[in-house]
Design an enzyme around this catalytic site. Sequence first.
Site, PDB file in Angstrom:
ATOM      1  N   LYS A 114       0.823  -1.221   0.000  1.00 25.52           N
ATOM      2  CA  LYS A 114       0.000   0.000   0.000  1.00 25.52           C
ATOM      3  C   LYS A 114       0.852   1.263   0.000  1.00 25.52           C
ATOM      4  O   LYS A 114       0.462   2.277  -0.560  1.00 25.52           O
ATOM      5  CB  LYS A 114      -0.947   0.015   1.206  1.00 25.52           C
ATOM      6  CG  LYS A 114      -2.104  -0.945   1.033  1.00 25.52           C
ATOM      7  CD  LYS A 114      -3.266  -0.573   1.934  1.00 25.52           C
ATOM      8  CE  LYS A 114      -4.448  -1.490   1.670  1.00 25.52           C
ATOM      9  NZ  LYS A 114      -5.517  -1.341   2.665  1.00 25.52           N
ATOM     10  N   LYS A 198      -4.878  -9.700  -6.565  1.00 26.35           N
ATOM     11  CA  LYS A 198      -6.196  -9.972  -5.966  1.00 26.35           C
ATOM     12  C   LYS A 198      -7.222  -8.938  -6.443  1.00 26.35           C
ATOM     13  O   LYS A 198      -6.858  -7.807  -6.786  1.00 26.35           O
ATOM     14  CB  LYS A 198      -6.108 -10.004  -4.437  1.00 26.35           C
ATOM     15  CG  LYS A 198      -5.919  -8.679  -3.800  1.00 26.35           C
ATOM     16  CD  LYS A 198      -6.133  -8.713  -2.293  1.00 26.35           C
ATOM     17  CE  LYS A 198      -5.983  -7.278  -1.809  1.00 26.35           C
ATOM     18  NZ  LYS A 198      -6.194  -6.979  -0.464  1.00 26.35           N
ATOM     19  N   LYS A 201     -10.694  -3.041  -4.520  1.00 22.84           N
ATOM     20  CA  LYS A 201     -11.386  -1.776  -4.791  1.00 22.84           C
ATOM     21  C   LYS A 201     -10.431  -0.776  -5.427  1.00 22.84           C
ATOM     22  O   LYS A 201     -10.845   0.156  -6.084  1.00 22.84           O
ATOM     23  CB  LYS A 201     -11.868  -1.140  -3.475  1.00 22.84           C
ATOM     24  CG  LYS A 201     -12.843  -1.948  -2.702  1.00 22.84           C
ATOM     25  CD  LYS A 201     -13.051  -1.360  -1.284  1.00 22.84           C
ATOM     26  CE  LYS A 201     -13.269  -2.471  -0.299  1.00 22.84           C
ATOM     27  NZ  LYS A 201     -13.522  -2.077   1.069  1.00 22.84           N
TER      28      LYS A 201
HETATM   29  P1  TYM Z   1     -10.881  -5.104   3.689  1.00 23.67           P
HETATM   30  O1  TYM Z   1     -11.850  -4.005   3.966  1.00 23.67           O
HETATM   31  O2  TYM Z   1      -9.786  -4.839   2.720  1.00 23.67           O
HETATM   32  O3  TYM Z   1     -11.652  -6.389   3.184  1.00 23.67           O
HETATM   33  C1  TYM Z   1     -12.784  -6.899   3.889  1.00 23.67           C
HETATM   34  C2  TYM Z   1     -12.729  -8.418   3.859  1.00 23.67           C
HETATM   35  O4  TYM Z   1     -12.755  -8.892   2.506  1.00 23.67           O
HETATM   36  C3  TYM Z   1     -11.654  -9.781   2.287  1.00 23.67           C
HETATM   37  N1  TYM Z   1     -11.185  -9.618   0.891  1.00 23.67           N
HETATM   38  C4  TYM Z   1     -11.020 -10.625   0.039  1.00 23.67           C
HETATM   39  N2  TYM Z   1     -11.217 -11.952   0.164  1.00 23.67           N
HETATM   40  C5  TYM Z   1     -10.966 -12.728  -0.920  1.00 23.67           C
HETATM   41  N3  TYM Z   1     -10.531 -12.229  -2.119  1.00 23.67           N
HETATM   42  C6  TYM Z   1     -10.317 -10.904  -2.282  1.00 23.67           C
HETATM   43  N4  TYM Z   1      -9.910 -10.423  -3.466  1.00 23.67           N
HETATM   44  C7  TYM Z   1     -10.565 -10.036  -1.176  1.00 23.67           C
HETATM   45  N5  TYM Z   1     -10.458  -8.695  -0.990  1.00 23.67           N
HETATM   46  C8  TYM Z   1     -10.840  -8.460   0.283  1.00 23.67           C
HETATM   47  C9  TYM Z   1     -10.583  -9.338   3.278  1.00 23.67           C
HETATM   48  O5  TYM Z   1      -9.665 -10.375   3.548  1.00 23.67           O
HETATM   49  C10 TYM Z   1     -11.446  -8.974   4.490  1.00 23.67           C
HETATM   50  O6  TYM Z   1     -11.752 -10.143   5.229  1.00 23.67           O
HETATM   51  N6  TYM Z   1      -7.796  -4.981   7.654  1.00 23.67           N
HETATM   52  C11 TYM Z   1      -9.093  -5.453   7.184  1.00 23.67           C
HETATM   53  C12 TYM Z   1     -10.251  -4.933   7.993  1.00 23.67           C
HETATM   54  C13 TYM Z   1     -10.151  -5.145   9.473  1.00 23.67           C
HETATM   55  C14 TYM Z   1     -10.343  -6.366  10.144  1.00 23.67           C
HETATM   56  C15 TYM Z   1     -10.180  -6.043  11.526  1.00 23.67           C
HETATM   57  C16 TYM Z   1     -10.642  -7.658   9.726  1.00 23.67           C
HETATM   58  C17 TYM Z   1      -9.875  -4.188  10.402  1.00 23.67           C
HETATM   59  N7  TYM Z   1      -9.912  -4.720  11.619  1.00 23.67           N
HETATM   60  C18 TYM Z   1     -10.302  -7.036  12.512  1.00 23.67           C
HETATM   61  C19 TYM Z   1     -10.754  -8.653  10.719  1.00 23.67           C
HETATM   62  C20 TYM Z   1     -10.585  -8.317  12.078  1.00 23.67           C
HETATM   63  C21 TYM Z   1      -9.291  -4.985   5.746  1.00 23.67           C
HETATM   64  O7  TYM Z   1      -8.696  -4.029   5.320  1.00 23.67           O
HETATM   65  O8  TYM Z   1     -10.269  -5.654   5.059  1.00 23.67           O
END
Ligand code: TYM
Length: 334
Positions: A114, A198, A201
């Site tokens: 990032k 992957k 967004k």
């Molecule tokens: P975020 O907002 O990027 O994504 C939300 C969830 O979607 C999953 N995900 C995917 N899974 C499969 N293939 C993909 N291409 C893909 N893109 C996104 C992510 O793995 C996630 O589960 N850091 C985290 C948010 C967070 C969090 C937490 C998660 C903050 N605190 C505590 C669990 C526990 C994030 O940026 O997810």
Amino acid sequence: MNKKKLVFSGVQPTGNLHLGNYLGALKNFVSLQKEMDCIYCVVDLHAITTFQNPNQLRNNVLETVASFLATGLNPSKSIIFNQSAVSGHTELAWILNCISRIGWLSRMTQFKDKAGSDKEKASVGLYIYPNLMAADILLYKATHVPVGADQKQHLELSRDIAQKFNNDFNCKDFFPLPEPLIPKNVSRVMSLRDGNKKMSKSEESDYSRINLKDSADEIYKKIKKAKSDSDQIPDNLKDLEKKPEALNLINIYSEISKSTLEKVLNEMSGKEYAFLKRKLAELLINEIEPVGKEIKKLLVDKSHLESILKKGKEKANIIAEENLKNIREKVGLI
Ligand code: TYM
């Protein structure tokens, strides 16, 4: 020892949720709420580690709640709230900033991705983001965390932080070591334009992803244009694995059709990818289009979404405050 199972997960409110979020996380959120107590958080404080337009951020938080509901989360079963509404997240994050090690954070691959080539210009928040994520989970003493594979390293860090806290303050088992729940075939849904990246967004081309709000026509066009392979569909996994874009389409198909990869290959081997794409587009339209329509419907009544967040915040805050009281005591804060 805290033996009660508790699920926590978070999603960033940074725009349209997509098929990767849906298959990697949201579908799991929904099935877990049938078996365990669950807390699902719209992590707005994580989102601002990169600049967000304030009005857009407010809208995106509500849209993320609408997406939670549209995919099947039930606010009377699961706690749904936004992170900044419960100040315990930032208080615990500070304490954990003092537990976590710089060496641990500097190994986080997502920060490297990032921050890009000019790391000096990345926000400090982006660097310590995994500590806030650990605080999200540990604040509730969550035991299970449904996420996609991209969050695995952050989850391992959360476990290391929990373990070090338990050791430093001589309180074995105070924080449970949270277990990641990562789906098998769709742990990493890949971009429709590049099977080595992957689905995300932040990728520039909208053709790289299926958004939950896409119309039937958009889904059809995106799948039709998705990169695949000029050969026919192979009859074995070994050959398929050499073609990442084709593997991604077949993985998605197998997940949505609830069929194993072997069965899909039996059904499809020797056929052109156009055949798979037609069937996949049909399945995706059936599954995703109603979700998108429901999101749009829910967004009309913003006060309903806000009231869900308010009730969720109240419930989350009770658990957070109770745990924080014990955490402060362990650390020696009065
Ligand atoms: P975020 O907002 O990027 O994504 C939300 C969830 O979607 C999953 N995900 C995917 N899974 C499969 N293939 C993909 N291409 C893909 N893109 C996104 C992510 O793995 C996630 O589960 N850091 C985290 C948010 C967070 C969090 C937490 C998660 C903050 N605190 C505590 C669990 C526990 C994030 O940026 O997810």
